[in-house]
Design an enzyme around this catalytic site. Structure first.
Site, PDB file in Angstrom:
ATOM      1  N   HIS A  88      -0.445  15.649  -2.158  1.00 23.95           N
ATOM      2  CA  HIS A  88      -0.350  14.860  -0.930  1.00 23.95           C
ATOM      3  C   HIS A  88      -1.325  13.682  -0.970  1.00 23.95           C
ATOM      4  O   HIS A  88      -0.955  12.528  -0.724  1.00 23.95           O
ATOM      5  CB  HIS A  88      -0.653  15.771   0.263  1.00 23.95           C
ATOM      6  N   GLU A  89      -2.569  13.968  -1.303  1.00 25.11           N
ATOM      7  CA  GLU A  89      -3.584  12.910  -1.318  1.00 25.11           C
ATOM      8  C   GLU A  89      -3.366  11.937  -2.465  1.00 25.11           C
ATOM      9  O   GLU A  89      -3.515  10.719  -2.298  1.00 25.11           O
ATOM     10  CB  GLU A  89      -4.984  13.531  -1.404  1.00 25.11           C
ATOM     11  N   HIS A 134      -0.756   9.333  -1.575  1.00 23.37           N
ATOM     12  CA  HIS A 134      -1.263   8.230  -0.747  1.00 23.37           C
ATOM     13  C   HIS A 134      -1.891   7.145  -1.628  1.00 23.37           C
ATOM     14  O   HIS A 134      -1.602   5.952  -1.461  1.00 23.37           O
ATOM     15  CB  HIS A 134      -2.331   8.740   0.222  1.00 23.37           C
TER      16      HIS A 134
END
Length: 218
Positions: free
Chosen positions: A22-23, A26
């Site tokens: 997820h990170e 980004h």
């Protein structure tokens, strides 16, 4: 006690993967749109150590698993990692590109949920026992990623959904909405405490999980 430890370990695999990817997503999308901040900080990586937050990645998910074991509840563990540094002012079109940077995290969780669902389909076709470790792991992987995706899409800054809302709203309303950011965490805790998010997760996650299983032919 051994069962609780095993439970924590089995949950840890999809939780750490979900949060790490997820990170990293980004940071990767931010670089695509002109902001190299995460790249220069070495945060576009699949190394979970770079993303682990003591409270959000370890204590909160572990605490949820422990409480589920004690109370018999089935709330899917969720958590957070150290936020990937993004300088929105360095994006080529800051307000518009913010949408894609924010959406990248939940999108990565949806893709992971599909992968876990495909694994379930594979296991069923190979007549794997529903009690097998791999089957259990795949089910939890789906739950974790769908849950994390939905929580992050709640339209409250600094959650991803809040940043998406700021990107889509007209400038005046976007500025006003972004002022909620210092209080966003407390609002989220309140939604959790009063069971609002539990309701959303139960009644929104269920059709998504059913769709994923249908999509993979299960």
């Amino acid at each position: 006690m051994d069962k609780i430890i095993l439970d924590i370990v089995i949950w840890a695999v999809p939780v750490v993967l979900a949060i790490t990817l997820h990170e990293a997503a980004h940071g990767y999308v931010a670089r695509m749109f002109g902001d190299p901040t995460a790249h220069l900080a070495g945060r576009i990586t699949l190394n979970p150590i770079k993303h682990v937050d003591l409270v959000g990645t370890l204590l909160v998910p572990g605490g949820i698993v422990l409480m589920n074991a004690i109370t018999g509840a089935s709330f899917p563990p969720f958590g957070w990692a150290k936020p990937v540094p993004v300088d929105f002012n360095r994006l080529r079109s800051p307000k518009a590109d913010m949408l894609w940077v924010a959406a990248a995290g939940p999108a990565s969780n949806f893709v992971q949920a599909i992968v876990w669902a495909l694994l379930i389909g594979f296991l069923i076709r190979w007549q794997s026992s529903p009690d097998s470790l791999w089957f259990d792991l795949a089910q939890r992987g789906m739950l974790v990623n769908v849950g994390l995706m939905l929580i992050n899409l709640v339209p409250i800054p600094p959650l991803d959904g809040g940043r998406i809302a700021v990107s889509l709203l007209p400038m005046r309303q976007a500025i006003a909405w972004s002022r909620l950011e210092p209080y966003g965490f407390y609002i989220l805790i309140g939604l959790l405490y009063f069971g609002v998010l539990d309701y959303v997760l139960r009644y929104v996650a269920r059709p998504i999980l059913s769709f994923l299983l249908f999509f993979t032919g299960v």
